[in-house]
Enzyme design. Sequence first.
Site, PDB file in Angstrom:
ATOM      1  CG  HIS A  88     -28.368  11.981  30.506  1.00 19.45           C
ATOM      2  ND1 HIS A  88     -28.969  11.022  30.068  1.00 19.45           N
ATOM      3  CD2 HIS A  88     -27.385  11.466  31.105  1.00 19.45           C
ATOM      4  CE1 HIS A  88     -28.575   9.760  30.356  1.00 19.45           C
ATOM      5  NE2 HIS A  88     -27.600  10.092  31.177  1.00 19.45           N
ATOM      6  CB  SER A 137     -34.971   9.112  27.832  1.00 17.96           C
ATOM      7  OG  SER A 137     -35.239   7.993  26.912  1.00 17.96           O
ATOM      8  CE  LYS A 138     -30.431   7.798  32.884  1.00 19.08           C
ATOM      9  NZ  LYS A 138     -30.347   7.411  34.103  1.00 19.08           N
ATOM     10  NE  ARG A 139     -35.961   1.511  26.180  1.00 13.06           N
ATOM     11  CZ  ARG A 139     -35.594   0.151  26.251  1.00 13.06           C
ATOM     12  NH1 ARG A 139     -35.295  -0.434  27.541  1.00 13.06           N
ATOM     13  NH2 ARG A 139     -35.527  -0.791  25.155  1.00 13.06           N
ATOM     14  NE  ARG A 140     -38.383   7.829  22.381  1.00 14.14           N
ATOM     15  CZ  ARG A 140     -39.525   7.665  23.153  1.00 14.14           C
ATOM     16  NH1 ARG A 140     -39.609   7.928  24.305  1.00 14.14           N
ATOM     17  NH2 ARG A 140     -40.631   7.412  22.659  1.00 14.14           N
TER      18      ARG A 140
END
Length: 467
Positions: A17, A238-241
């Site tokens: 990422h 992050s992935k969630r964010r």
Amino acid sequence: MTEVRTRFSPSPTGSLHLGGTRTALFNWLFARHHSGVFILRIEDTDRERSEERYVKEIEESMNWLGLNWDEGPYFQSERLPIYRKYIQRLLDQGLAYYCDCDPADLEVRRKEALARGEKPKYDGRCRDRGLKPGSHTAVRFKTSQTGATHWHDRGKGPICFDNQELDDLVIQRADGIPTYNFAVVVDDITMGVTHVIRGEDHIPNTPRQILIYQALGSPLPEFAHMTVTLAKDGGKLSKRRGAIPILAYRDRGILPQALVNYMVRLGWGHGDQEIFSREELIKYFSLEHMSKSPGVYDEEKLLWLNSHYLKETPLPELARLLVPFLERLGIAAQNLDYVARVAGTLNTRSKTLVEMAEMARFYFQAPASYEEKGAKKFLTQEIAPTLEDIKKRLEAMGEFSEAAINQLFQDLSTETGRKMVQLAQPVRLALTGTTVSPGLFDVISILGKEEVLKRLNRALDFIYKEQ
RNA sequence: GUCCCCAUCGUCUAGCCUGGUCCAGGACACCGGCCUUUCACGCCGGCAACACCGGUUCAAAUCCGGUUGGGGACGCCA
């Protein structure tokens, strides 16, 4: 002066990422700036979660961005004997010991400590038991419980941890695989890494690692901790964010130069300069100019940089880049010269290659319908004779150049007394299906006489049928 | 909760180390205007910040302390 050696050491447990890539970029820049060596090391000691496909993705991401490595990729999974040797050395010197505590019990104790408002630490209960290796024994490092560990961080300045805050960390799991904190140190020692540049989430690991360096009798590298990147709403990206795989940027039509430029300016600066060539980046990069506070990911700025580089890219190259995005829309564009001309009218009005491809559609496909509001306003019975006139004049034209077409419309405007806008919009609608497009004369010139006449006829048919 | 890190416009940053040149500069975004065949591009202009409180000093965004706020870390993950 010894050679500078940096490394990027991702674990292949997921896609690369923005955060990780930025770490790679800073290491790469630092190495290049000092004409040093940049190493790629894959930290795959977590057998459960590591996957081959992620290794491929990491390599592909770095290649796309031009972050070439000089050594590696090394794989920790292939270096197990090396770690074992060093573990044994610590064991022999009494600097490490076997521990047979049940992980589930430890977990319970940790939760209890946390609930009591204490820092969850291993209590060292196996420290002096003199356990022998067994099938359920891990190895722990004997961490000094007195004194303090400090270092001068190249990114943050002096940092100090009281050793009492630390505990005896596991350096080898019961399955014989070393843990992260130990493997990194052994790797960095044996690979001769001189500068450890990584995210500030590793600051708490650093005193532990320093203690291991010392136990192993090895000199310390320089440490430089860089800020993490935050999402708009605060909290680590992050992935969630909102974090997306780096290759997704490529799919979204972002240019690698734009991403690199963006990542480097997030947490680093060089005076007022915003745009940096690769050479400038290498020339100017320094750890000292890293910012100390976390940066917030701002997509608007990335897109601005992208449109900048889109404008900078030479047309033939831009055409090559655009083709795959056209194909994705089902447009087979074989003629690169044609695509280059098309791109030349779109590069100042699109932020990504995806956008550019979408806007380019009408150059390859006649409009299937006309934008409703615009059609109502401009494709009227009243304008039909003028459109017929335009058609005739275009048909009679020799050279179909932008300048000649411009002249034609100027003349028409003077002769008919109609404003240019009243002439242009109906034609624009006829050719592109919308009221917004690149310069009309360019569009006409690029589409060519035959296609333009065809589309004008269709628009006229539409007008006659509507009323 | 404990430890660690951090604190300049909404966002990214320059300046801070080596106090005065800073009633704080640039960029993105936003808002006006110009250009104009539409939309963009481009150009011009505008809005907007030194978290707070003390201290040191002739002088503090710059040095020191505290408060508050934000972030990170507390695994036989990395």
